[in-house]
Scaffold this motif. Structure first.
Motif, mmCIF file in Angstrom:
data_model
loop_
_atom_site.group_PDB
_atom_site.id
_atom_site.type_symbol
_atom_site.label_atom_id
_atom_site.label_comp_id
_atom_site.label_asym_id
_atom_site.label_seq_id
_atom_site.Cartn_x
_atom_site.Cartn_y
_atom_site.Cartn_z
ATOM 1 N N LEU A 20 7.977 -4.289 -2.677
ATOM 2 C CA LEU A 20 9.117 -3.379 -2.749
ATOM 3 C C LEU A 20 9.256 -2.689 -4.092
ATOM 4 O O LEU A 20 10.331 -2.178 -4.420
ATOM 5 N N VAL A 21 8.199 -2.643 -4.890
ATOM 6 C CA VAL A 21 8.282 -1.969 -6.179
ATOM 7 C C VAL A 21 8.616 -0.496 -5.966
ATOM 8 O O VAL A 21 7.981 0.186 -5.160
ATOM 9 N N PRO A 22 9.626 0.029 -6.660
ATOM 10 C CA PRO A 22 10.007 1.438 -6.466
ATOM 11 C C PRO A 22 8.964 2.385 -7.053
ATOM 12 O O PRO A 22 8.260 2.058 -8.010
ATOM 13 N N VAL A 23 8.906 3.582 -6.496
ATOM 14 C CA VAL A 23 7.917 4.564 -6.948
ATOM 15 C C VAL A 23 8.172 4.972 -8.393
ATOM 16 O O VAL A 23 7.221 5.300 -9.124
ATOM 17 N N ASP A 24 9.417 4.968 -8.847
ATOM 18 C CA ASP A 24 9.691 5.332 -10.232
ATOM 19 C C ASP A 24 9.011 4.384 -11.208
ATOM 20 O O ASP A 24 8.560 4.804 -12.286
ATOM 21 N N THR A 25 8.920 3.103 -10.840
ATOM 22 C CA THR A 25 8.232 2.132 -11.693
ATOM 23 C C THR A 25 6.737 2.416 -11.704
ATOM 24 O O THR A 25 6.094 2.365 -12.761
ATOM 25 N N VAL A 85 0.842 -1.201 0.000
ATOM 26 C CA VAL A 85 0.000 0.000 0.000
ATOM 27 C C VAL A 85 0.874 1.248 0.000
ATOM 28 O O VAL A 85 0.627 2.211 -0.738
ATOM 29 N N ARG A 86 1.920 1.235 0.811
ATOM 30 C CA ARG A 86 2.825 2.384 0.845
ATOM 31 C C ARG A 86 3.501 2.592 -0.500
ATOM 32 O O ARG A 86 3.724 3.739 -0.925
ATOM 33 N N ALA A 87 3.832 1.503 -1.188
ATOM 34 C CA ALA A 87 4.476 1.616 -2.498
ATOM 35 C C ALA A 87 3.569 2.341 -3.481
ATOM 36 O O ALA A 87 4.029 3.154 -4.291
ATOM 37 N N MET A 88 2.275 2.067 -3.422
ATOM 38 C CA MET A 88 1.335 2.779 -4.291
ATOM 39 C C MET A 88 1.152 4.222 -3.832
ATOM 40 O O MET A 88 1.091 5.156 -4.638
ATOM 41 N N ALA A 89 1.066 4.421 -2.527
ATOM 42 C CA ALA A 89 0.805 5.758 -1.991
ATOM 43 C C ALA A 89 1.968 6.716 -2.208
ATOM 44 O O ALA A 89 1.772 7.937 -2.188
ATOM 45 N N PRO A 130 9.881 -0.419 -18.731
ATOM 46 C CA PRO A 130 10.887 -1.137 -17.941
ATOM 47 C C PRO A 130 10.418 -1.392 -16.512
ATOM 48 O O PRO A 130 9.915 -0.490 -15.835
ATOM 49 N N GLY A 131 10.593 -2.620 -16.064
ATOM 50 C CA GLY A 131 10.323 -2.965 -14.683
ATOM 51 C C GLY A 131 11.558 -2.725 -13.829
ATOM 52 O O GLY A 131 12.481 -2.014 -14.212
ATOM 53 N N HIS A 132 11.572 -3.332 -12.640
ATOM 54 C CA HIS A 132 12.704 -3.150 -11.733
ATOM 55 C C HIS A 132 12.966 -4.454 -11.003
ATOM 56 O O HIS A 132 12.030 -5.172 -10.626
ATOM 57 N N GLU A 133 14.241 -4.744 -10.782
ATOM 58 C CA GLU A 133 14.605 -6.004 -10.145
ATOM 59 C C GLU A 133 14.059 -6.121 -8.726
ATOM 60 O O GLU A 133 13.870 -7.224 -8.213
ATOM 61 N N GLU A 134 13.772 -4.995 -8.068
ATOM 62 C CA GLU A 134 13.252 -5.059 -6.703
ATOM 63 C C GLU A 134 11.737 -5.203 -6.653
ATOM 64 O O GLU A 134 11.162 -5.292 -5.565
ATOM 65 N N ALA A 135 11.104 -5.277 -7.810
ATOM 66 C CA ALA A 135 9.651 -5.501 -7.859
ATOM 67 C C ALA A 135 9.335 -6.987 -7.970
ATOM 68 O O ALA A 135 8.272 -7.357 -8.459
ATOM 69 N N PHE A 136 10.226 -7.839 -7.483
ATOM 70 C CA PHE A 136 10.004 -9.284 -7.563
ATOM 71 C C PHE A 136 8.855 -9.718 -6.659
ATOM 72 O O PHE A 136 8.492 -9.030 -5.704
#
Length: 256
Positions: free
Chosen positions: A127-132, A44-48, A226-232
């Motif tokens: 853990l998906v980054p906000v940039d993604t 939820v925080r990742a989206m917010a 592009p995705g991100h390796e930390e969005a696993f």
């Protein structure tokens, strides 16, 4: 960056009604602890964190909506028109269905008027980054009806004739790896397009985990960013160890 003067409002739907049996017995996967905080809260925080997301709808287990609401209240800031908030972003909890498709549809049905685009995000990708997240939103706002973050494959992939578990399986083909991508979430959509897909397309099995695949069945184009390796995806116990390590590194460098 997106133009905030445009009449766009984006919400995120997080289906979190599954049990996550591959992580073993215990609490539902979305409620498993990561760094002392449930994975769902991280998601939820990742989206917010995205300035574009004004509302997060969490779809809880059918018998666990009150528990999930209490959990989010514990971690939210005071106020929020939808029951709680993380600063700019409100949240809402609704009960889900027996399948992921039913749960996503319940989240879509709960969206208020004025929402024009929606993100569908796995609670198991905490853990998906906000940039993604922002990259997906911006691609939808630029006119793409469906957008998916994705990563190139590191391994060669074989297509096989499925057999019994543990038994040798004959190889049917070796797809060209350069043309393949591993998809992640959040997947972003023009809201009307995704609602139409859920109204017209019924899917089972693995296809039910991919909303973009439903949109494809309508003949609507889907694009990748592009995705991100930390969005696993945290699916197995080893993934939890990796996620804890990523989170510890973020906290040590003040990124989180």
């Amino acid at each position: 960056m997106y133009d905030e003067t445009r009449p766009h409002r984006t919400a995120a739907v997080i289906p979190a009604a599954g049990r996550g049996t591959r992580l073993g017995p215990g609490a539902p996967k979305a409620l498993r602890s990561l760094g002392g905080i449930p994975m769902l809260i991280h998601a939820v925080r990742a989206m917010a964190r995205s300035r574009a997301v004004s509302l997060v709808v969490v779809v809880a287990p059918p018998d666990g909506a009150a528990e999930v609401k209490n959990l989010l209240d514990e971690h939210a800031l005071p106020g929020g028109a939808a029951g709680g908030s993380w600063g700019r972003t409100d949240f809402l909890v609704v009960p889900g269905g027996e399948t992921r498709q039913q749960s996503v549809r319940a989240g879509l049905d709960a969206l208020p008027d004025g929402i024009t685009s929606v993100l569908i995000h796995d609670a198991a990708r905490p853990l998906v980054p906000v940039d993604t997240v922002d990259a997906v939103v911006e691609a939808v706002r630029a006119g793409a009806p469906a957008v998916v973050p994705a990563m190139p494959l590191a391994d060669t992939v074989k297509e096989v004739e499925p057999g019994e578990p543990g038994e040798p399986e004959p190889v049917v083909a070796t797809p060209e790896r350069a043309r393949l991508r591993a998809v992640q979430t959040p997947q972003g959509f023009d809201l009307a397009t995704l609602v139409r897909a859920h109204e017209r397309i019924a899917v089972n099995g693995e296809g039910a985990t991919d909303d973009a695949g439903m949109v494809e069945k309508l003949g609507v184009p889907v694009v990748l960013v592009p995705g991100h390796e930390e969005a696993f995806k945290v699916t197995r116990p080893l993934d939890l160890i990796l996620a804890d390590a990523v989170l510890a590194r973020r906290r040590a460098t003040d990124v989180y």
